[in-house]
Design an enzyme around this catalytic site. Structure first.
Site, PDB file in Angstrom:
ATOM      1  N   TYR A   1      23.991   8.603   4.264  1.00 23.94           N
ATOM      2  CA  TYR A   1      24.454   7.310   3.765  1.00 23.94           C
ATOM      3  C   TYR A   1      24.534   6.286   4.890  1.00 23.94           C
ATOM      4  CZ  TYR A   1      25.523   9.266  -0.783  1.00 23.94           C
ATOM      5  OH  TYR A   1      25.411   9.841  -2.025  1.00 23.94           O
TER       6      TYR A   1
ATOM      7  N   HIS B   1      24.167  11.062 -14.864  1.00 21.63           N
ATOM      8  CA  HIS B   1      23.465  10.925 -13.594  1.00 21.63           C
ATOM      9  C   HIS B   1      22.671  12.168 -13.209  1.00 21.63           C
ATOM     10  CE1 HIS B   1      22.768   9.163  -9.669  1.00 21.63           C
ATOM     11  NE2 HIS B   1      23.279  10.221  -9.072  1.00 21.63           N
TER      12      HIS B   1
ATOM     13  N   ASP C   1      18.953  10.011  -8.038  1.00 18.92           N
ATOM     14  CA  ASP C   1      19.875   9.787  -6.927  1.00 18.92           C
ATOM     15  C   ASP C   1      19.072   9.502  -5.653  1.00 18.92           C
ATOM     16  OD1 ASP C   1      23.008  10.134  -6.480  1.00 18.92           O
ATOM     17  OD2 ASP C   1      22.023  10.961  -4.715  1.00 18.92           O
TER      18      ASP C   1
END
Length: 459
Positions: free
Chosen positions: A378, A435, A232
């Protein structure tokens, strides 16, 4: 005459196209950074860094747990799922009702046990560039030190994870195994703005700046050379550490090998027409192709990304003021990551992760009020200041290893990775796992990581 003009114009067009192609695909030089930039509150001129390394333990006051229990005991005002719908519209509200019940009545009732687990690995804090950084520092046992060579490892998590992802992975890394000549001294930091690490107080704290802080942490601990592993955001940050500081990185291993440079996108399109030229046929569909399905997957699963990359404080306020909302928003990501075999099942979380582990992770965010500051990362990485660096086009000589798990984000081909990592020495595909590999399959991730490390030629 017209023909000659046409030929000339065509030649000009070809030449211009080549120049533009070269402009957007050639490797770029490494940009320069201030490796001591101040990210704390106020003016850097008034700041004096405390370089001491302090032991840290999580100690939550009982009244905080009691208050959370009271909040979870309020009448839930949730909308019933549509008829016949499971998790297609998000985290199912009937499932969420059961999560809240378990969280309130079972999980919080044994909070001392969960807190003890979170404190079971040695933890510390230190100040880096104006920020208090929290990290796990797990050393091999004396027995392991006698049997194996020790290598320092910087282990990096992502969102909506935390260092809690690594509680089953770290003990494997620090104990000797027959398949490896090495044992690892693990440093697993809480990323800036996540968990018990301070958030940046200035605009512009992106993955490159995070990489600088992480490298400075390793130097603070006395490690001039170290390995890096991440998934990630940990993968992006780890790549940036290997790119900005190749002199410090012994090897970089990723379980989320993605490439979105212009050349990588072009290669993906070319490879989609003849995938058999680039990988074994059994990996065409689940990992790479068809591109239309992969794009559909991105669009369906990236809504949170668009929200946090534009208005992180808005969603942050909603999450900070509602523990049920926080849990629903985060657990949905773990549900989706279980893959198509599980992700429409009501028992997916318990089968793949366990609810205690997932609620531990939710509690990290809840107890530290870090939903907003984690979400801001982000936005910072979608700004032109970071995107303009084009670090995917800056090559690094660091040995690189890639583990592609079946239900993770669509990964890059070796053909793409080699443009950035010419020293790609390890590449492997897996027909299972999603993930959050360190949490879901720590042994499998360890085996792949150890295989990669065994291939590195240490000087």
């Amino acid at each position: 005459m017209k023909f000659l003009i046409f030929v000339a114009l065509f030649g000009v067009l070809i030449g211009y196209g080549y120049l533009k192609f070269d402009e957007v695909t050639r490797p770029l030089p490494l940009p320069k950074f201030d490796t001591n930039k101040y990210w704390g509150p106020g003016d850097a001129a008034n700041y004096k860094e405390d370089k001491t390394i302090k032991p840290f333990a999580i100690k939550i006051q009982p009244e905080i747990i009691t208050d959370l229990q009271k909040q979870l005991n309020r009448t839930l005002k949730l909308t019933e799922p549509l008829e016949g719908v499971k998790f297609e519209y998000g985290y199912n509200t009937e499932a969420m009702t059961q999560v809240v019940k378990y969280w309130r009545d079972t999980y919080l009732a044994k909070w001392p046990e969960r807190e003890a687990l979170l404190n079971s690995l040695p933890q510390f804090t230190t100040e880096i560039q104006g920020l208090k950084i929290h990290f796990i520092h797990a050393k091999p046992s004396a027995d392991a030190l006698e049997k194996k060579k020790v290598l320092p490892l910087l282990l990096l998590h992502g969102w909506p994870g935390s260092v809690r992802e690594f509680y089953d992975f770290i003990p494997i890394l620090t104990e000797p195994a027959e398949m490896s000549d090495y044992v690892f001294e693990v440093i697993a930091p809480s990323l800036v703005g996540y968990g018990w690490s301070d958030p940046a107080r200035k605009v512009g704290f992106n993955a490159a700046e995070m990489a600088i802080v992480m490298r400075n942490l390793m130097l603070r601990l006395g490690f001039e050379k170290f390995l890096v592993q991440g998934g990630d955001w940990g993968s992006i940050i780890g790549s940036d550490v290997a790119t900005l500081f190749p002199e410090n990185v012994l090897g970089y291993h990723s379980n989320m090998c993605v490439m979105q440079s212009p050349l990588a996108i072009m290669k993906s399109i070319v490879a989609s027409f003849m995938p058999e030229k680039f990988l074994p046929s059994r990996f065409f569909h689940d990992h790479h192709f068809p591109l239309s399905e992969k794009l559909k997957f991105y669009l369906e699963e990236s809504g949170y990304f668009h929200i946090q990359a534009t208005k992180p404080d808005t969603i942050g306020t909603a999450l900070l003021t509602s523990p049920v909302g926080l849990a629903s928003y985060y657990i949905e990501k773990f549900q989706a990551a279980t893959g198509p075999v599980h992700n429409q099942r009501f028992d997916a979380i318990s089968k793949v992760f366990t609810f205690d582990a997932i609620l531990d992770n939710v509690m990290v965010y809840y107890l530290t009020n870090s939903a907003t500051t984690a979400g801001r990362f982000y936005k910072e990485n979608m700004q032109k200041e970071y995107l303009g660096l084009q670090l995917e086009r800056v090559q690094t000589p660091v040995p690189m290893g890639c583990a592609r798990f079946r239900y993770d984000l669509p990964p890059a081909l070796d053909w793409q990775l080699l443009d950035k990592y010419p020293n790609l020495i390890h590449s492997k595909y897996f027909n299972q796992v999603g993930h959050f590999a360190a949490l879901e399959a720590p042994v499998m991730l360890y085996i792949d990581f150890a295989e990669f490390v065994n291939k590195i030629e240490f000087k």
